[in-house]
Design a protein around this motif. Sequence first.
Motif, PDB file in Angstrom:
ATOM      1  N   ILE A   1       0.921  -1.068  -0.053  1.00  0.00           N
ATOM      2  CA  ILE A   1      -0.110   0.034  -0.013  1.00  0.00           C
ATOM      3  C   ILE A   1       0.963   1.286   0.160  1.00  0.00           C
ATOM      4  CG2 ILE A   1      -1.845   1.288   1.163  1.00  0.00           C
ATOM      5  CD1 ILE A   1      -2.495  -1.394   2.626  1.00  0.00           C
TER       6      ILE A   1
ATOM      7  N   ASN B   1      -7.028   5.367   4.630  1.00  0.00           N
ATOM      8  CA  ASN B   1      -6.058   4.683   4.765  1.00  0.00           C
ATOM      9  C   ASN B   1      -6.070   3.483   5.794  1.00  0.00           C
ATOM     10  OD1 ASN B   1      -4.605   6.402   3.187  1.00  0.00           O
ATOM     11  ND2 ASN B   1      -3.320   7.262   4.682  1.00  0.00           N
TER      12      ASN B   1
ATOM     13  N   THR C   1      -6.353  -0.477   5.538  1.00  0.00           N
ATOM     14  CA  THR C   1      -5.330  -1.161   6.390  1.00  0.00           C
ATOM     15  C   THR C   1      -5.884  -2.156   7.331  1.00  0.00           C
ATOM     16  OG1 THR C   1      -4.758   0.381   7.684  1.00  0.00           O
ATOM     17  CG2 THR C   1      -3.164   0.091   5.797  1.00  0.00           C
TER      18      THR C   1
ATOM     19  N   SER D   1      -5.853  -6.398   7.354  1.00  0.00           N
ATOM     20  CA  SER D   1      -5.407  -6.953   8.947  1.00  0.00           C
ATOM     21  C   SER D   1      -6.623  -8.005   9.292  1.00  0.00           C
ATOM     22  CB  SER D   1      -5.399  -5.773   9.874  1.00  0.00           C
ATOM     23  OG  SER D   1      -5.151  -6.366  11.288  1.00  0.00           O
TER      24      SER D   1
ATOM     25  N   VAL E   1       3.319  -1.034   4.080  1.00  0.00           N
ATOM     26  CA  VAL E   1       2.838   0.205   3.702  1.00  0.00           C
ATOM     27  C   VAL E   1       4.203   1.269   3.452  1.00  0.00           C
ATOM     28  CG1 VAL E   1       1.270   2.228   4.807  1.00  0.00           C
ATOM     29  CG2 VAL E   1       0.788  -0.202   5.155  1.00  0.00           C
TER      30      VAL E   1
END
Length: 100
Positions: free
Chosen positions: A15, A25, A29, A33, A41
């Motif tokens: 990312i 964002n 993420t 996860s 990232v």
Amino acid sequence: MERVTRLSAEEAVVIFAASNGCPTNQAVTTLFSSLGVYAAVHELDKDPCGRELEHELACASREPIPVVFIGGKLVGSTNTIMSLHLSGKLVPLLKDAGAM
């Protein structure tokens, strides 16, 4: 595009984002996860070559950051990732890339 290509191939999921705590964002993420997927990232605003990377990404795609690569291929921004997830297409893509 050379550096983006190299970085995007280093992990199954990569990312390129800003570190400012942007909700988009966080959303992307958090999704990875929750699926048990590690996503590398790259925070463009903290990278010494961040502006160059951002320019390379803009040339490769009209997508806003965060921009996600899976299996070294540009997939898109948060909206694209969420759409793939909701349609059931994200997990197979992640499995094919060896992320799961």
